[in-house]
Design a protein around this motif. Sequence first.
Motif, PDB file in Angstrom:
ATOM      1  N   GLU A 265      19.118  -6.839  -1.019  1.00 34.64           N
ATOM      2  CA  GLU A 265      18.000  -6.309  -0.252  1.00 34.64           C
ATOM      3  C   GLU A 265      17.301  -5.172  -1.015  1.00 34.64           C
ATOM      4  O   GLU A 265      17.957  -4.274  -1.533  1.00 34.64           O
ATOM      5  N   PHE A 266      15.980  -5.239  -1.014  1.00 35.42           N
ATOM      6  CA  PHE A 266      15.143  -4.241  -1.691  1.00 35.42           C
ATOM      7  C   PHE A 266      14.272  -3.568  -0.647  1.00 35.42           C
ATOM      8  O   PHE A 266      13.604  -4.225   0.149  1.00 35.42           O
ATOM      9  N   ARG A 267      14.249  -2.233  -0.668  1.00 29.95           N
ATOM     10  CA  ARG A 267      13.395  -1.455   0.233  1.00 29.95           C
ATOM     11  C   ARG A 267      12.725  -0.337  -0.563  1.00 29.95           C
ATOM     12  O   ARG A 267      13.373   0.338  -1.350  1.00 29.95           O
ATOM     13  N   TRP A 268      11.425  -0.180  -0.272  1.00 27.83           N
ATOM     14  CA  TRP A 268      10.695   0.905  -0.933  1.00 27.83           C
ATOM     15  C   TRP A 268       9.456   1.255  -0.132  1.00 27.83           C
ATOM     16  O   TRP A 268       8.685   0.378   0.240  1.00 27.83           O
ATOM     17  N   THR A 269       9.291   2.541   0.135  1.00 30.97           N
ATOM     18  CA  THR A 269       8.060   3.052   0.734  1.00 30.97           C
ATOM     19  C   THR A 269       7.399   3.957  -0.292  1.00 30.97           C
ATOM     20  O   THR A 269       7.784   5.122  -0.436  1.00 30.97           O
ATOM     21  N   PRO A 270       6.428   3.442  -1.037  1.00 31.71           N
ATOM     22  CA  PRO A 270       5.768   4.262  -2.067  1.00 31.71           C
ATOM     23  C   PRO A 270       5.045   5.461  -1.448  1.00 31.71           C
ATOM     24  O   PRO A 270       4.480   5.362  -0.357  1.00 31.71           O
ATOM     25  N   THR A 271       5.053   6.565  -2.138  1.00 34.62           N
ATOM     26  CA  THR A 271       4.348   7.757  -1.679  1.00 34.62           C
ATOM     27  C   THR A 271       2.886   7.694  -2.122  1.00 34.62           C
ATOM     28  O   THR A 271       2.467   6.767  -2.816  1.00 34.62           O
ATOM     29  N   TYR A 272       2.132   8.724  -1.746  1.00 33.51           N
ATOM     30  CA  TYR A 272       0.725   8.773  -2.120  1.00 33.51           C
ATOM     31  C   TYR A 272       0.528   8.954  -3.628  1.00 33.51           C
ATOM     32  O   TYR A 272      -0.595   8.828  -4.115  1.00 33.51           O
TER      33      TYR A 272
ATOM     34  N   LYS B 111       0.834  -1.198   0.000  1.00 30.53           N
ATOM     35  CA  LYS B 111       0.000   0.000   0.000  1.00 30.53           C
ATOM     36  C   LYS B 111       0.871   1.251   0.000  1.00 30.53           C
ATOM     37  O   LYS B 111       2.018   1.211   0.455  1.00 30.53           O
ATOM     38  N   GLU B 112       0.333   2.331  -0.511  1.00 33.33           N
ATOM     39  CA  GLU B 112       1.032   3.609  -0.433  1.00 33.33           C
ATOM     40  C   GLU B 112       1.389   3.918   1.015  1.00 33.33           C
ATOM     41  O   GLU B 112       0.612   3.673   1.932  1.00 33.33           O
ATOM     42  N   MET B 113       2.595   4.442   1.216  1.00 37.89           N
ATOM     43  CA  MET B 113       3.118   4.869   2.510  1.00 37.89           C
ATOM     44  C   MET B 113       3.420   3.706   3.451  1.00 37.89           C
ATOM     45  O   MET B 113       3.685   3.914   4.633  1.00 37.89           O
ATOM     46  N   GLU B 114       3.429   2.466   2.944  1.00 35.78           N
ATOM     47  CA  GLU B 114       3.898   1.315   3.712  1.00 35.78           C
ATOM     48  C   GLU B 114       5.204   0.816   3.090  1.00 35.78           C
ATOM     49  O   GLU B 114       5.389   0.879   1.879  1.00 35.78           O
ATOM     50  N   GLU B 115       6.107   0.299   3.942  1.00 37.23           N
ATOM     51  CA  GLU B 115       7.397  -0.160   3.425  1.00 37.23           C
ATOM     52  C   GLU B 115       7.280  -1.563   2.840  1.00 37.23           C
ATOM     53  O   GLU B 115       6.675  -2.459   3.447  1.00 37.23           O
ATOM     54  N   LEU B 116       7.872  -1.731   1.677  1.00 40.16           N
ATOM     55  CA  LEU B 116       8.022  -3.052   1.072  1.00 40.16           C
ATOM     56  C   LEU B 116       9.485  -3.450   1.204  1.00 40.16           C
ATOM     57  O   LEU B 116      10.373  -2.737   0.738  1.00 40.16           O
ATOM     58  N   TYR B 117       9.724  -4.597   1.842  1.00 42.42           N
ATOM     59  CA  TYR B 117      11.098  -5.087   2.012  1.00 42.42           C
ATOM     60  C   TYR B 117      11.150  -6.565   1.654  1.00 42.42           C
ATOM     61  O   TYR B 117      10.293  -7.347   2.060  1.00 42.42           O
ATOM     62  N   PHE B 118      12.146  -6.924   0.886  1.00 43.76           N
ATOM     63  CA  PHE B 118      12.442  -8.335   0.648  1.00 43.76           C
ATOM     64  C   PHE B 118      13.897  -8.448   0.211  1.00 43.76           C
ATOM     65  O   PHE B 118      14.546  -7.457  -0.144  1.00 43.76           O
ATOM     66  N   GLN B 119      14.404  -9.666   0.251  1.00 37.12           N
ATOM     67  CA  GLN B 119      15.794  -9.920  -0.119  1.00 37.12           C
ATOM     68  C   GLN B 119      15.835 -11.055  -1.124  1.00 37.12           C
ATOM     69  O   GLN B 119      15.292 -12.134  -0.870  1.00 37.12           O
TER      70      GLN B 119
END
Length: 211
Positions: A58-65, A19-27
């Motif tokens: 490692e992949f990290r992303w917090t999508p914006t609105y 979801k927007e504004m939630e962090e997505l993390y995986f490796q």
Amino acid sequence: IINDNQPPKLDEIGDKTVKEMEELYFQISATDEDDQGELNYEVTNLPAGADFDNETGEFRWTPTYDDAGEYDVTFIVYDRLEGHPDRESDQKTIKITVEDVNRPPTISELPIGPHTINEYDMQEIELICEDLDGDDMECVILEIIRDNTELDKSQWPGWMTLSDKIFTYNPDYDVVAWDNTDGVEFRVKFQVSDGTDYTTLVSTITVYNTN
């Protein structure tokens, strides 16, 4: 010279949803049957604002609105450093889906209260309503409280009106008793809604007697 080097194999990654504004993390991870040394990772079509560590995977992303949508991202693993003649690779493309998150509308008033007025005077309050998602909004009076007593809708003062986000009040001469020096306090609760979420604002108005 025959190259017997076998390409590394990326482990299954799978599509991701966030979801927007939630962090997505995986490796991501991979195996190399030849054990040619440390594996190196790369990514193409990395979404704006996302981070990828080429050494750890490692992949990290917090999508914006503003990032709702679908993104095809390709991950690549190499078994040797760039430029090596026997370099082999494997790659997988996944779909990252960013789900839209509704932002509640906002509401404020101009001028800012609390407000005071004498009987038979007239004042206006402009309600400033905004929706950052661009949704249609509806602004209504939700409740009116007079001196700590909530009024039934049929008891709402006729001298209070809301039209096109302009709240007008023009109290009659009989609102406040002649010997009441403290005035009568009205708390008016406004609500703005975008059909999904809502926000409220309470405006306080004290009416004083006019002889």
